[in-house]
Design an enzyme around this catalytic site. Structure first.
Site, PDB file in Angstrom:
ATOM      1  N   GLU A 115       0.832  -1.205   0.000  1.00 36.40           N
ATOM      2  CA  GLU A 115       0.000   0.000   0.000  1.00 36.40           C
ATOM      3  C   GLU A 115       0.868   1.257   0.000  1.00 36.40           C
ATOM      4  OE1 GLU A 115      -2.807  -0.179   3.262  1.00 36.40           O
ATOM      5  OE2 GLU A 115      -3.623  -2.096   2.575  1.00 36.40           O
ATOM      6  N   GLU A 182      -8.580   1.668  -4.591  1.00 32.68           N
ATOM      7  CA  GLU A 182      -9.666   1.285  -3.675  1.00 32.68           C
ATOM      8  C   GLU A 182     -10.448   2.522  -3.240  1.00 32.68           C
ATOM      9  OE1 GLU A 182      -8.606  -1.350  -0.456  1.00 32.68           O
ATOM     10  OE2 GLU A 182     -10.602  -1.182   0.458  1.00 32.68           O
TER      11      GLU A 182
END
Ligand code: KIV
Length: 277
Positions: A115, A182
């Site tokens: 991430e 996302e």
């Protein structure tokens, strides 16, 4: 033959939608693989859906490796991506390299995901330089949930939208083979998708991403109490499982299970000899 990162990248060029799904165990991975899904993510979401943690933050490398091994045993064709857990790639680059290598060497995965954007780009480059394919992940990054202040859509303000575009470009430049978006507004995902040469894989990021990823338990309806807005239940297995379990309990209690069909016989004379002894 297993799917390669080049095949995934070519799918963008051919405008062929990329399907990705999470899996955390052998039998689910086998089903996902047999469905022809080319990308399997062993997501750190397993902390919540398999291990009952409140977030992905407590997930450890050992837990991820344990589940990755099981998924790789079940998936013969799909490219398996292992999700690097919280703080396993942030401290020093040598730790990040060692942890990424564990997914490949011990877990048997073909790629890792991590991430972050600009802030992890140098680490992504170093991992890629070691020969390990990397998938990026920007937008709502669950490992930063305390910093982000909740599971909210990211990129609605000009500053954050611009930062997400820069993050995506930094990941591409660092050598990532694809990037997960996302909870990003659909128009921003479309713009990022148009600007990148590598594929974008969306979750709650609209239909114009190059591919889509979902959490397998959301898709199969394994939880009836909460369904995220970005998820669609293609089955309602929680209800089917509850019915099956109630039927099992009722049949055992009523002496209806097992029947002779589920049992085995033996030579009765042997039994008589035994009884006489
Ligand atoms: O851990 C996970 O399942 C993920 C997906 C939501 C992309 O990161």
């Amino acid at each position: 033959m297993r799917v390669t990162i080049n095949e995934i990248k070519e799918m963008k060029a051919k405008k062929e939608k990329i399907v990705m799904l999470t899996a955390y165990d052998y039998s689910t991975a086998k089903l996902v693989d047999e469905a022809g899904i080319p990308l399997i993510l062993v997501g750190d979401s397993l902390g919540m859906v398999m291990l009952g943690y409140e977030s992905t933050i407590p997930v450890t490398m050992d837990e991820m490796i344990h589940h990755t091994k099981a998924v790789v045993r079940g998936a013969k064709r799909a490219l398996v991506v292992g999700d690097m857990p919280f703080m396993t790639y942030h401290t020093i680059v040598s730790d990040a390299l060692r942890n990424a290598a564990r997914f490949i060497q011990e877990g048997g995965a073909q790629a890792v995901k991590l991430e972050g954007g600009v802030t992890v780009a140098e680490t992504v480059k170093r991992i890629v330089d070691c020969g390990i394919p990397v998938m990026g992940h920007i937008g709502l990054t669950p490992q930063s949930i305390h910093q982000l202040g909740g599971y909210k859509v990211q990129g609605k303000t000009p500053e954050v939208a611009e930062r997400l575009l820069r993050d995506a470009q930094a990941l591409e430049q660092a050598g990532a083979f694809s990037v997960v978006l996302e909870l990003v507004p659909a128009p921003l995902s479309r713009l990022i998708t148009q600007k990148l040469r590598i594929p974008t894989i969306g979750i709650g990021a609209g239909a114009d991403c190059d591919g889509q990823v979902q959490v397998v338990s959301d898709l199969l309806g394994l939880f009836s109490d909460f369904v995220p807005k970005h998820a669609k239940q293609y089955a309602r297995l929680a209800g089917a499982i509850k019915t099956a379990l109630a039927d099992y309990v009722a049949e055992v209690k009523a002496g209806k299970f097992p029947t002779p069909e589920h049992s085995s016989t033996m030579d009765e004379s042997l039994l008589e000899q035994l009884a006489r002894a």
